[in-house]
Design a protein around this motif. Structure first.
Motif, short mmCIF file in Angstrom:
data_model
loop_
_atom_site.label_atom_id
_atom_site.label_comp_id
_atom_site.label_asym_id
_atom_site.label_seq_id
_atom_site.Cartn_x
_atom_site.Cartn_y
_atom_site.Cartn_z
N GLY A 1 -8.03 6.80 -2.84
CA GLY A 1 -7.85 5.46 -2.49
C GLY A 1 -7.19 5.65 -0.94
N THR A 2 -6.89 4.13 -0.64
CA THR A 2 -5.90 4.24 0.58
C THR A 2 -4.62 4.62 0.29
N LEU A 3 -3.88 4.73 1.52
CA LEU A 3 -2.46 4.84 1.28
C LEU A 3 -1.64 3.68 0.44
N LYS A 4 -2.17 2.68 0.91
CA LYS A 4 -1.59 1.41 0.43
C LYS A 4 -1.89 1.64 -1.16
N ASP A 5 -3.03 1.79 -1.52
CA ASP A 5 -3.33 1.94 -3.15
C ASP A 5 -2.37 2.86 -3.64
#
Length: 1531
Positions: free
Chosen positions: A883-887
């Motif tokens: 996923g993204t770093l945010k996720d």
């Protein structure tokens, strides 16, 4: 007039009467036969001499080798036969004429004219063919018709008068009629095919492709028969070599039929045809495919070989005839019934010794021509086969499954062996192949002839040869075995020697040279033992070859004397002797051939296994036909939708934290570049390395794969590329992406090519793009340092670049290729922080994302995660998160926190680093710069062996090109021999001379003994007894001589071999002790050529001596022969050396290309460059094959010429002896002379070949001698070891007084007038810009450089006075490049074996290695492979630290030892060094200024001078100090 009348002037009969009819006068018929010959000469001479003036300036060289008339070869063969028959006719005429009362010119005159006409016809034909004027062939056609008619009339008249087959002249005439008829038919065929007359539209022809291409210089297939047989077309090349060396340009390209591609297709078709549908698993037979593809030329060659062997028996038979009929009057068997002339029978002609001499000459010439033709055909076929096999192996390499390579089923070594050894074995087998079936025939024929000459005793003699053959075979197999074991020992020794040379600096700094020297000497000892057995077997084999013929002759003649109670006649004796000479060769060769056959079988087996090994999966999925949307990609719970970066170009760097991106709306999908569904992948064993992989790689975005070491990140990339074996699951590529992938592997892989070629990698060169890529990878400064910029050769054979430089070039390659997807496998591992940042910003974020390329990046540098659009976290072979770093931040807080702590540590490093000089790059550039600096100064800086070697090479190359020499290095030979000991040399020379004189004595005794056998003997019993007495003496003498001969053979063969051995031993020992100043490529025997050179030369000389003794008049003829021989060998030697060099120099790139391909398989396949590499391989193979073909053609050129010379020697010897036979010469002596003359032919070409080889081999001795003259370091020192205290240095106090240092007396000083004082136990840092002399100071502590002024005093002792061994063994140093040796861990830490295990474990614990070593099987005795390849670079560096801790010295010098260690470990280490060495003096040479910020004293160098010296804190406090400037500007 009476003497010379055409029809003879017999008074009783009117020779000119035509009363009975014109044609019934034999003389008139013969006159009629003159007409066609004269006609031809009249017509052709003007055309040949006048017509060609205008034609001769033909422009294209190749057209005059273009043979395009049909029936070309047949015509040449027929013409040669015609010439031979004409010679017989002349001989017959002359001999018949002697029987008549008056001279009858018409008996041989027409034949003579016919001979001239036939010669003219072929010259004329050749000129017409090459200038393409078919109309002029009419003249020849008319000639053949006329000749046919006139000869037929003659034959018809003979038949009418009842002259029949019993008469030689009838047979000759009949043959001529047949030949003329055939030639007429050939001529008619040319008219039929080419239609040049009698037809309206003549046929247009074009020369073959090869001849239109002026690059093809190998003309053997295209020239006419005579030139083919004598290699006449080679003359310009070989003679030209004397003026200017032969280069690759000169030998051009191969003809199409010989190119590797052509032959590969032939072989492949034959191979694939054998695969059948029923049993697809069954491997096709390589033997059968070889036979199908190359069987025909082998059969042709065998035919030639049979012809040559049969003609070989003409020699002994002619000798028999000549000796038999020398002093006897020939018996008249003929008659004078018809045409008033004498007709002789066939037998009678063969009793004429002069005729026999000429026949002998012709037979020899033909035999040699056929033999060389047979050799040539096999060699050409062998070369074609090798080309085909190489191409087959290469194609297979490109399809090998990676797991094979990585699981060690197929090592690089095996592949290299296949290429270098197995293919050559097969090629050699083909060369020797015809011998296999020619030899038995030869032996059987020989034995039959012997039986015919000498009866049963011959069979007894032959049985000796046959019985000893198995012994010989046994010796041969033993030889092969010992050779193999010797080879293993040699490779082991070479491995050790190269290791020493790579780590020479370390060995000297630790004073370990002697330990390692001893280990080499130890291996060398084992090697010498097997060499001794090898020498023994070799000498036995040589001895057998020399002794068997003597033994056979001895047994034969003694048994003949005992059985028949009589002596053989001299004719029988010498014919038998000559036959034995012939028989020895096949028997000697048989063992060799059988050995090669066995080797070839092994090779074929290996090849078969290789061709059947696993291949990589099919490519169909790579072209994946389905666009996959991210929606379809079912993610783990916890990962959210993918991000879509709308403005990839306006990606500001100030949003350093987390770029604002809006999440994707459900309807907005973007294509997925690669998608893996339920993937289980393995490396060959059935355990899956990667399990349950479900991932998507979004198109046009930056995906990062992170995880610990060994969790399968690189494997994931390879699985997507299809390099791993799929157990289940699928990989999909979106259709526009998969053609090729830019891929940079973790272990950088370079080609042997220029920097530019390595980066462009076959793509078109685009200057703008190239420049951008070079800047993005910050390669410009490195390129500027290289001597030829980006045109410098790098790679294995090029200049050695450091790891970081290599890695950046690999990344640049991936960036430069115009591919949609780029896979980068840990591109930052060998780069320091600045370079990684620069590469990240400029290369990945800017260059790749500007192009909207999909990037997959595997990395350990977590600080870059903020740039990632998509993150895949891996653990233990499966995906942990995606996923993204945010996720990840929201869904897996634990993981995110873990990353954050790690990142903080890395970021601190970053902050420190951003202000501080980056070390490694500067360092790499420095090493490069130093390498070239030393090169320009043409001096051995340091002990950089490599440079030294390169220089040697350069000097050598320079000198050879300037002078074209053809001198033989006799002085070097002498140096070589004398290193074997004078006694041995004397023994060798003496025994050799003695042996040859005994050999001559045996044959001479035979001649003397048989000479008086020819007289009649009384038939009384008493007479018998007397005769027996009379027999036993010579027999006894003969036995003694033969025994002596055999003993001497043994002695010479042994002395020669052991002389070579002792020479090699001494040279190797001296060389090694010269502080191993160069790797040793050395011969382990006397160059065998030196031995066989003396042998063949002595044989030739003894033969010529014998002939001259028998017939002194022969010496007159010898002068022109000697002159021609001198010129032939002079030209040949130069050309041969050049061609040999070309062959060697073209072989290297070929082998390199193979190993390179095998190493870079994944890269080549990812880029999809297979076809380009195949093309390159074919070109390299062809180049090498061209050189080899030319070399073998040159050998044939030489052999044909020396063989013809030998034939001329035989002819002159025969003629001379026949002329002088009547007066004083017994016929047995003539036999002796001729038997020797026959042997000359065999040995002449060996003399020259051996001379040429000797030059090549002596070059190596010369090189070794030049190394032996290098200076070695002064080890003694002026102090005695006893004066040095045991525990010196106790305190570690260092005073440096006015120190000046240079690398070599010819170079500028690198340190000037340095003064410093270091307190005991102080921690000192040394820094300065690149090239300021920091490292030179560390070398000065060890007295590795030339300290020419000032001194360094440690604990009160001037180190320059100390013996080097003492000095170096008491200090510790850690170098920046980690060096490990093959052996055990214990050996690497403590080669002197002085420490306890506890001490070693303690050192390993300090170096953070204890747990890892404990886990290894064997613990401290665990294996370290060559160069420490089985540990990572960081671990190797830690081992080197441990090595320094083991030696508890009070002074430790660290030369930037922490470059390749990760952050976490380095922090620990810094602390450990501070604690473990709390009370000792530590001198750190810093390329990273940050590491010495806590130092108690800092020495700052600039341009070789010490500019600042104070504690770090004080120096930083001064704003304008160089130190603070360094810290600020990170320079």
């Amino acid at each position: 007039m009476a003497g010379l009348s055409f029809c003879g002037n017999n008074v009783t009969k009117n020779a000119y009467s035509v009363d009975t009819g014109m044609l019934n006068n034999g003389c008139f018929v013969d006159a009629l036969n003159l007409v066609p010959h004269v006609f031809l000469l009249f017509i052709t001479f003007p055309i040949l001499f006048i017509g060609w003036g205008s034609q001769s300036s033909k422009v294209q060289i190749h057209h005059n080798t273009w043979l395009h008339f049909p029936g070309h070869n047949l015509r040449w063969i027929l013409t040669f036969t015609l010439l031979f028959v004409h010679v017989c006719e002349i001989a017959e005429g002359i001999v018949s004429n002697k029987q008549m009362d008056t001279n009858h010119l018409h008996l041989f005159m027409p034949a003579f004219m016919g001979f001239i006409a036939a010669t003219t016809s072929v010259v004329y034909y050749h000129n017409i063919e090459t200038s393409n004027f078919p109309k002029l062939l009419l003249a020849l056609f008319i000639y053949w018709v006329l000749a046919f008619i006139t000869k037929s009339i003659k034959l018809w008249k003979f038949a009418e008068y009842g002259v029949g087959v019993l008469h030689l002249r009838f047979c000759i005439t009949a043959l001529l009629v047949v030949l003329y008829g055939l030639l007429m038919a050939v001529e008619i065929n040319v008219i039929r095919v080419r239609r040049y007359v009698f037809f309206a539209n003549p046929q247009k022809v074009k020369p073959p492709e090869d001849l239109q291409d002026l690059g093809v210089r190998f003309l053997q297939p295209f020239v006419n028969l005579l030139s083919k047989a004598t290699y006449w077309w080679m003359n310009p090349l070989i003679i030209g070599a004397h003026k200017r060396p032969i280069e690759l340009k000169k030998i051009g390209k191969l003809p199409i039929a010989m190119r590797a591609l052509t032959n590969y297709l032939k072989l492949k078709d034959a191979y694939e045809d054998q695969r059948n549908a029923e049993d697809p698993e069954k491997a096709p037979s390589i033997w059968r495919s070889m036979y199908r593809a190359f069987g025909r030329p082998i059969l042709l060659s065998s035919t030639f070989r049979y012809l040559a062997d049969l003609l070989g028996f003409a020699g002994p038979l002619c000798i028999y005839g000549i000796v038999e009929h020398l002093n006897k009057k020939p018996v008249k068997e003929g008659s004078v019934p018809y045409f008033e002339v004498y007709f002789m029978s066939s037998n009678e002609l063969l009793q004429n010794t002069s005729v026999l001499a000429v026949l002998l000459f012709l037979a020899l010439v033909l035999q040699r021509t056929f033999l060389q033709a047979s050799y040539y055909v096999t060699i050409e076929t062998g070369i074609n086969l090798r080309g085909a096999l190489l191409a087959m192996i290469y194609n297979k390499i490109l399809r090998l499954s990676t797991s094979n390579m990585s699981m060690g089923e197929m090592t690089l070594g095996q592949i290299n062996n296949l290429v270098a050894i197995e293919t050559n074995q097969l090629m050699w087998f083909l060369f020797l192949c015809p011998n296999l079936w020619a030899m038995p025939v030869q032996i059987v024929m020989g034995v039959i002839l012997l039986y015919y000459l000498l009866g049963t005793s011959a069979l007894i003699g032959a049985s000796v040869i046959v019985l000893l053959a198995p012994v010989q075979y046994l010796i041969a197999t033993k030889l092969a075995d010992t050779q193999k074991s010797t080879l293993d020992q040699s490779t082991e020794r070479l491995k050790k020697t190269t290791e020493i040379l790579k780590g020479i600096k370390l060995l000297k700094l630790y004073a370990w040279e002697n330990i390692f020297c001893d280990s080499v000497e130890d291996t060398r000892g084992k090697e010498l033992t097997s060499l001794r057995t090898f020498a023994l077997y070799t000498s036995m084999s040589i001895f057998m070859n020399a002794a068997i013929p003597i033994a056979a002759v001895l047994v034969t003649f003694v048994s003949h004397a005992l059985i028949n109670k009589s002596k053989p006649s001299s004719s029988e004796a010498f014919a038998a002797l000559a036959l034995f000479h012939i028989l020895v060769t096949p028997l000697f060769l048989l063992s060799t051939v059988v050995r090669f056959a066995v080797k070839a079988m092994v090779s074929v087996q290996k090849l078969g296994e290789f061709l059947q090994s696993d291949e990589i999966g099919d490519d169909s999925w790579r072209n994946g036909d389905m666009p996959v949307s991210l929606e379809a990609c079912k993610k783990h719970p916890g990962a959210t939708k993918a991000i879509n970066r709308k403005q990839p170009l306006l990606y500001q760097m100030d949003n350093y934290e987390q770029p604002a991106r809006r999440p994707l709306r459900p309807n907005e999908t973007e294509d997925v570049a690669v998608k893996v569904n339920g993937g289980f992948f393995t490396w060959g064993s059935n355990l899956s390395t990667l399990s349950d992989i479900n991932i998507c790689i979004p198109t046009g975005q930056l995906t990062m794969i992170v995880g610990q070491v060994g969790c399968g990140k690189s494997s994931l990339l390879l699985a997507m590329l299809g390099e791993m074996q799929t157990l289940s699951g699928k990989v999909y590529w979106s259709n526009k992406n998969r053609y090729s992938v830019g891929y940079a592997t973790q272990k950088s892989w370079l080609l042997n090519a220029t920097v530019e070629d390595n980066i462009t990698f076959g793509s078109p060169f685009n200057k703008q793009r190239y420049k951008t890529v070079i800047d993005a990878c910050s390669l410009q400064p490195d390129v500027d340092l290289l001597p030829f910029g980006d045109q410098t050769e790098i790679g294995e054979r090029g200049i050695n670049l450091s790891g970081g430089q290599r890695q950046r070039i690999c990344v640049a390659r991936a960036l430069y290729q115009n591919t949609n997807i780029v896979f980068l496998d840990d591109p930052f591992s060998a780069l320091d922080i600045h370079l990684s940042d620069h590469l990240m910003q400029e290369g990945i974020l800017k260059f790749l994302q500007d192009d909207k390329r999909t990037v997959v990046l595997v990395t350990h540098k977590l600080q870059y995660l903020i740039h990632a659009d998509w993150i895949i976290a891996m653990k233990d072979g499966s995906v942990l998160r995606e996923g993204t770093l945010k996720d990840i931040q929201t869904h897996d807080v634990e993981l995110y926190e873990h990353w954050k702590t790690l990142m903080n540590r890395q970021d601190q490093e970053l902050e420190k680093d951003t202000e501080i000089d980056n070390c490694q790059t500067a360092l790499e550039r420095k090493t490069l710069r130093r390498a070239f600096y030393s090169r320009e100064a043409k001096n051995q800086v340091d002990d950089d062996e490599e440079e030294e070697e390169e220089e040697e090479e350069e000097d050598d190359n320079m000198s050879t090109t300037t002078s074209r020499r053809s001198k033989i290095p006799w002085r070097v030979c002498w140096q070589y021999l004398s290193s074997g000991g004078f006694l041995m040399v004397f023994l060798m020379v003496f025994s050799k001379l003695l042996k040859h004189s005994v050999m001559v004595a045996i044959d001479y005794w035979l001649a003397e003994w048989t000479a008086n056998a020819d007289g009649p003997v009384n038939g009384t019993a008493n007479g018998d007894a007397v005769r027996y007495e009379h027999l036993s003496q010579p027999v006894l003498m003969f036995i003694i001589l033969c025994g002596a001969g055999i003993a001497l053979c043994l002695i010479t063969s042994l002395t020669v071999e052991f002389l070579g051995l002792s020479a090699a031993t001494n040279l190797h020992h001296n060389l090694l002790n010269k502080i191993i100043h160069a790797p040793i490529r050395f011969f382990d025997h006397i160059p065998p050529t030196l031995e066989s050179l003396t042998r063949s030369t002595l044989l030739c000389l003894s033969a010529i001596g014998v002939i001259a003794f028998v017939t002194p008049s022969f010496l007159i003829a010898l002068i022109p022969l000697a002159v021609s021989f001198y010129f032939i060998q002079k030209y040949f030697r130069v050309a041969s050396k050049d061609l040999q060099d070309l062959d060697d120099s073209t072989q290297l790139p070929l082998l390199c290309h193979f190993s390179e391909t095998a190493e870079g398989l994944t890269t080549i396949r990812a880029f999809r460059h297979e076809s380009r590499f195949k093309q390159k391989m074919l070109e390299l193979t062809d180049t090498n094959n061209t050189a080899y073909l030319f070399l073998s053609a040159a050998n044939r050129w030489l052999e044909v010429r020396t063989d013809y010379l030998g034939a001329v020697i035989v002819l002159t010897a025969a003629v001379a002896s026949i002329w002088s036979s009547g007066k004083s010469l017994p016929s047995s002596m003539v036999g002796l002379g001729l038997t020797y003359a026959l042997t000359v032919t065999n040995y002449l070409n060996w003399v020259v070949r051996n001379l040429a080889d000797l030059e090549v081999q002596m070059a190596a001795v010369k090189k070794v001698n030049s190394f032996l003259s290098t200076e070695s370091e002064n080890y003694e020192g002026s102090m005695d070891t006893t004066q040095v205290p045991e525990d010196w240095p106790q305190h570690g106090e260092i005073k440096i007084q006015d120190l000046c240092v240079r690398y070599d007396p010819l170079l500028k000083p690198v340190l000037k007038h340095v003064n410093a004082y270091i307190n005991p136990g102080q921690k000192v840092g040394i820094c300065g810009r690149t090239g300021s002399g920091k490292s030179s100071l560390s070398l000065a502590f060890f007295n590795m450089v030339d300290v020419f002024e000032g001194r360094i005093i440690i604990d009160g002792i001037d180190i320059c006075k100390l013996p080097l061994q003492t000095l170096r063994s008491r200090l510790s140093i850690i170098l920046q490049d980690p060096v490990l040796f093959s052996g055990s861990i214990r050996f690497n830490l403590d080669p002197e074996r002085t420490c306890t295990d506890d001490r070693l474990w303690e050192a390993l614990e300090i170096a953070q290695l204890k747990n890892m070593v404990k886990a290894l099987s064997g613990g401290l005795d665990a294996v370290v492979t060559e160069g420490g390849e089985n540990f990572s670079v960081g671990q190797r560096q830690l081992f080197c630290l441990a090595r320094a801790f083991v030696r508890k010295s009070s002074i430790l010098i660290m030369d930037e030892a922490t470059a390749s260690i990760d952050m976490a470990t380095e922090n620990v280490l810094q602390k450990v060094v501070m604690t473990a060495f709390a009370d000792r003096t530590v001198v750190t040479i810093a390329h990273l200024v940050s590491s010495i910020l806590e130092a108690e004293q800092v020495l700052v160098f600039s341009a070789g001078q010490l500019v600042e010296c104070d504690s770090a804190v004080n120096l930083l406090a001064q704003q304008d100090s160089l130190f603070s400037v360094l810290v600020r500007t990170h320079k």
